[in-house]
Design an enzyme around this catalytic site. Structure first.
Site, PDB file in Angstrom:
ATOM      1  N   GLU A   1       9.515  21.219  18.064  1.00  0.00           N
ATOM      2  CA  GLU A   1       8.145  21.334  17.548  1.00  0.00           C
ATOM      3  C   GLU A   1       7.107  21.430  18.669  1.00  0.00           C
ATOM      4  O   GLU A   1       5.924  21.646  18.395  1.00  0.00           O
ATOM      5  CB  GLU A   1       7.804  20.109  16.678  1.00  0.00           C
ATOM      6  CG  GLU A   1       8.574  20.024  15.360  1.00  0.00           C
ATOM      7  CD  GLU A   1       9.909  19.295  15.494  1.00  0.00           C
ATOM      8  OE1 GLU A   1      10.483  19.277  16.609  1.00  0.00           O
ATOM      9  OE2 GLU A   1      10.383  18.745  14.485  1.00  0.00           O
TER      10      GLU A   1
ATOM     11  N   LYS B   1      18.029  -2.621  14.608  1.00  0.00           N
ATOM     12  CA  LYS B   1      17.157  -3.696  14.120  1.00  0.00           C
ATOM     13  C   LYS B   1      17.984  -4.954  13.925  1.00  0.00           C
ATOM     14  O   LYS B   1      18.691  -5.099  12.948  1.00  0.00           O
ATOM     15  CB  LYS B   1      16.470  -3.266  12.818  1.00  0.00           C
ATOM     16  CG  LYS B   1      15.567  -2.072  13.029  1.00  0.00           C
ATOM     17  CD  LYS B   1      15.101  -1.461  11.731  1.00  0.00           C
ATOM     18  CE  LYS B   1      14.631  -0.041  11.970  1.00  0.00           C
ATOM     19  NZ  LYS B   1      15.634   0.979  11.636  1.00  0.00           N
TER      20      LYS B   1
ATOM     21  N   THR C   1      14.804  23.156  13.728  1.00  0.00           N
ATOM     22  CA  THR C   1      15.275  21.872  14.262  1.00  0.00           C
ATOM     23  C   THR C   1      16.745  21.753  13.868  1.00  0.00           C
ATOM     24  O   THR C   1      17.177  22.365  12.887  1.00  0.00           O
ATOM     25  CB  THR C   1      14.499  20.706  13.628  1.00  0.00           C
ATOM     26  OG1 THR C   1      14.732  20.735  12.222  1.00  0.00           O
ATOM     27  CG2 THR C   1      13.012  20.816  13.898  1.00  0.00           C
TER      28      THR C   1
ATOM     29  N   TRP D   1      13.654  -5.241  17.503  1.00  0.00           N
ATOM     30  CA  TRP D   1      14.237  -3.952  17.852  1.00  0.00           C
ATOM     31  C   TRP D   1      14.987  -4.019  19.173  1.00  0.00           C
ATOM     32  O   TRP D   1      14.482  -4.557  20.160  1.00  0.00           O
ATOM     33  CB  TRP D   1      13.135  -2.889  17.989  1.00  0.00           C
ATOM     34  CG  TRP D   1      12.590  -2.459  16.673  1.00  0.00           C
ATOM     35  CD1 TRP D   1      12.942  -2.927  15.431  1.00  0.00           C
ATOM     36  CD2 TRP D   1      11.587  -1.462  16.464  1.00  0.00           C
ATOM     37  NE1 TRP D   1      12.224  -2.295  14.469  1.00  0.00           N
ATOM     38  CE2 TRP D   1      11.376  -1.391  15.066  1.00  0.00           C
ATOM     39  CE3 TRP D   1      10.850  -0.645  17.316  1.00  0.00           C
ATOM     40  CZ2 TRP D   1      10.458  -0.511  14.504  1.00  0.00           C
ATOM     41  CZ3 TRP D   1       9.930   0.214  16.756  1.00  0.00           C
ATOM     42  CH2 TRP D   1       9.744   0.296  15.367  1.00  0.00           C
TER      43      TRP D   1
HETATM   44  P1  ADP Z   1      17.147  17.535  17.625  1.00  0.00           P
HETATM   45  O1  ADP Z   1      17.513  16.531  18.676  1.00  0.00           O
HETATM   46  O2  ADP Z   1      16.588  16.936  16.381  1.00  0.00           O
HETATM   47  O3  ADP Z   1      18.215  18.498  17.437  1.00  0.00           O
HETATM   48  P2  ADP Z   1      15.158  18.619  19.422  1.00  0.00           P
HETATM   49  O4  ADP Z   1      15.939  19.412  20.352  1.00  0.00           O
HETATM   50  O5  ADP Z   1      13.847  19.118  19.006  1.00  0.00           O
HETATM   51  O6  ADP Z   1      15.953  18.446  18.116  1.00  0.00           O
HETATM   52  O7  ADP Z   1      15.094  17.164  20.002  1.00  0.00           O
HETATM   53  C1  ADP Z   1      13.930  16.455  20.193  1.00  0.00           C
HETATM   54  C2  ADP Z   1      14.252  15.029  20.412  1.00  0.00           C
HETATM   55  O8  ADP Z   1      15.104  14.852  21.538  1.00  0.00           O
HETATM   56  C3  ADP Z   1      13.060  14.175  20.724  1.00  0.00           C
HETATM   57  O9  ADP Z   1      12.400  13.792  19.551  1.00  0.00           O
HETATM   58  C4  ADP Z   1      13.676  12.993  21.447  1.00  0.00           C
HETATM   59  O10 ADP Z   1      14.172  12.041  20.542  1.00  0.00           O
HETATM   60  C5  ADP Z   1      14.835  13.614  22.159  1.00  0.00           C
HETATM   61  N1  ADP Z   1      14.500  13.827  23.568  1.00  0.00           N
HETATM   62  C6  ADP Z   1      14.086  14.965  24.145  1.00  0.00           C
HETATM   63  N2  ADP Z   1      13.904  14.799  25.477  1.00  0.00           N
HETATM   64  C7  ADP Z   1      14.202  13.512  25.741  1.00  0.00           C
HETATM   65  C8  ADP Z   1      14.215  12.711  26.929  1.00  0.00           C
HETATM   66  N3  ADP Z   1      13.906  13.201  28.116  1.00  0.00           N
HETATM   67  N4  ADP Z   1      14.552  11.407  26.798  1.00  0.00           N
HETATM   68  C9  ADP Z   1      14.884  10.889  25.605  1.00  0.00           C
HETATM   69  N5  ADP Z   1      14.907  11.585  24.464  1.00  0.00           N
HETATM   70  C10 ADP Z   1      14.567  12.887  24.525  1.00  0.00           C
END
Ligand code: ADP
Length: 538
Positions: A328, A437, A181, A442
């Site tokens: 994940e 917040k 991640t 929210w």
């Molecule tokens: P990080 O952003 O932590 O680098 P990831 O690539 O695994 O790692 O990102 C996952 C996160 O990206 C999700 O938990 C969510 O918050 C966000 N995300 C992914 N796709 C979307 C989407 N279509 N709309 C909004 N948020 C998204």
């Protein structure tokens, strides 16, 4: 009573055997650093992959060993995607946009034995070389003699006879690949993908109920191959015989549009910032590129602004499909296709539905948990999204931070606040750490951003919490204006006013030349929060 079916193992080599037997003539096109195009066929790809597998074995790589890549999207990286798992080793795709300290940390944490690195990225590698412990470093796409102590990939594989390679029997639950991640909170955490998960996820991409990839598609993953397996597209394309177009390091709108048109791409995928750039370029273009066969632009990784989805469709006849996923979740979790029930509904209603993150893929189950337990699917009650399924992580690799992310009854907690409507369609309200917040209630930063980006003068907008003595937090809107456009904070506030309760509206507007981005091209809100929350105010 046990069923009497074969216990056929779902493995990466099973995809390759099929590619070799059936799709030998299909093509892989890669843009090289010098901008020229490299082309070859699946049969060449499979041959070279076997040669890589043999070379890895010769160098002492054993089942379970980690082999890392530091590489853009191109054919040699694709060979690593398949060659490494073919000897039961684990492909660790290092995100080259991570801070140098994080690259050192993850290479060390994963105990990578070998590194495959693009010649074009040797400068980056030099910054971490002294602090990492790769036994061997192999240079991909070398155009000149490789530096002292490194090996040339082409020389290495040329020494191997592909005819002698026999795929080992691999247990489907063993690890094939790993990603970390990006560590927006804390240290990056390792996710280990099993062969089984990658194969089932590939099948998922082929379902018409998700994105329906087929062998007739020409697929251009703009999402980097160092980010969650380029959303699984390389594995799915090899399974299905879809032509692959890999853009290399050239991710500017002009280069991408050139490939979309020149290679007749039918399916492409990436984060919203890439498409926002492409949209602006198409809007400005004096001569329209021919994108008539482009059927799907898969957008995810961050919320796709509804205004962007509508603009592509109305102004350019291009269809954006919105999806949600995480490192994940391999990563595809939900896809937003128009539900049958909305056929014939007014345009606006259809667009509202398609702008949601959508319905979970078959085999992926979802629920959301609020303060008083699992929330109803009423489209209103917010809760943290949890999911389970065959391509969802069950724990992190060697990490102390497991406890709060996996529930006792076997679900993964995403950290995303969502609502789920009666049709099962998810809408992301925020990440837990980005939600604002204000006075105990929210405010969704994502909804405000989407609304701002629908303003004709706004190119990009990110809304973050700033400390407030009365309300604890208030939203601050960081706005990038389109070239040659102007707008004031007052105008933007008036624009938002009819769409939100009054207490949601940001009082403060900061006009910036650019929004800082994460390694994956998402808005880096932590940097904005740090910039606008001076320590004595927090
Ligand atoms: P990080 O952003 O932590 O680098 P990831 O690539 O695994 O790692 O990102 C996952 C996160 O990206 C999700 O938990 C969510 O918050 C966000 N995300 C992914 N796709 C979307 C989407 N279509 N709309 C909004 N948020 C998204």
């Amino acid at each position: 009573m046990e069923g009497l079916m074969m216990d056929y193992q779902l493995t990466v080599p099973s995809l390759m055997r099929r590619a070799e037997q059936i799709y030998g003539a299909r093509e892989v096109v890669s843009r090289l650093p010098d901008r020229s195009l490299h082309r070859y066929r699946f049969r060449d790809f499979v041959r070279r992959t076997k040669q890589l597998a043999l070379a890895l074995r010769r160098m002492g790589i054993r089942p379970g060993d980690r082999v890392a890549t530091l590489s853009w999207n191109h054919y040699a990286h694709l060979e690593a995607y398949f060659g490494v798992p073919s000897v039961e080793a684990v492909l660790h795709t290092i995100n080259l946009r991570l801070p140098v300290d994080d690259i050192v940390y993850i290479a060390d944490h994963a105990e990578d034995r070998i590194l495959l690195v693009d010649e074009a990225l040797l400068q980056l590698f030099e910054q971490v070389r002294e602090r990492t412990h790769f036994e061997k470093v192999i240079v991909l796409q070398a155009t000149r003699p490789v530096p002292e102590g490194m090996l040339d990939y082409e020389e290495l594989i040329a020494a191997e006879d592909p005819q002698t390679f026999v795929y080992p029997d691999i247990a489907e639950r063993s690890a094939a690949a790993m990603s970390y991640t990006s560590g927006t909170t804390g240290r990056p955490k390792g996710v280990l993908y099993s062969h089984r998960a990658l194969v089932l996820h590939s099948l998922g991409l082929g379902l018409a109920e998700s994105v329906g990839l087929t062998g007739r598609d020409t697929v251009m993953p703009v999402v980097p191959m160092f980010h969650v397996n380029a959303w699984g597209l390389p594995f799915a394309c090899v399974m299905l015989g879809a032509k692959l177009v890999l853009p290399g390091p050239h991710l500017d709108p002009a280069s991408l549009i050139d490939l979309l048109a020149g290679e007749k791409v039918t399916f492409t995928a990436g984060v919203p910032t890439i498409w926002l750039g492409i949209l602006q370029a198409l809007d400005k273009a004096t001569e329209r590129p021919d994108l008539s066969v482009l059927r799907t632009m898969l957008v995810g990784g961050a919320a796709a602004p509804p205004s962007m989805i509508a603009a592509f469709e109305k102004r350019h006849g291009l269809r954006v499909v919105h999806a949600w996923g995480m490192t994940e979740t391999t990563p595809l979790g939900t896809v937003s296709n128009l539900p049958l029930e909305l056929d014939g509904a007014p345009d606006e209603e259809q667009m509202r539905s398609r702008a949601r993150q959508g319905v979970s893929m078959p085999l992926v189950e979802i629920r959301a948990r609020g303060e008083s337990g699992i929330v109803p699917w009423d489209g209103m009650t917010p809760g943290e999204l949890e999911l389970r399924g065959p391509w969802v992580a069950s724990s992190y690799y060697r990490s102390d931070e497991q406890g709060d992310r996996f529930t006792a009854d076997g679900w993964f907690r995403t950290g995303d606040i969502v609502t789920i409507d009666a049709t099962g369609s998810v809408q992301i309200q925020d990440r837990i750490k980005d939600v604002i917040k204000s006075g105990g209630e929210w405010i969704s930063s994502v909804l405000l951003e989407n609304a701002l980006m629908a303003h004709p003068s706004v190119a990009e907008a990110a809304v973050v919490a700033v400390a407030d003595p009365k309300w604890q937090e208030r939203p601050l809107a960081c706005v990038v204006l389109r070239e040659g456009e102007s707008a004031t904070g007052e105008e933007l506030r008036e624009f938002l006013a009819p769409q939100f309760p009054k207490w949601w509206l940001p009082e403060e507007y900061a006009f910036l030349p650019a929004i800082p981005k994460t390694s994956a091209g998402k808005f880096l809100k932590s940097a904005l929060r740090a910039q606008f929350n001076r320590p004595n105010e927090v």
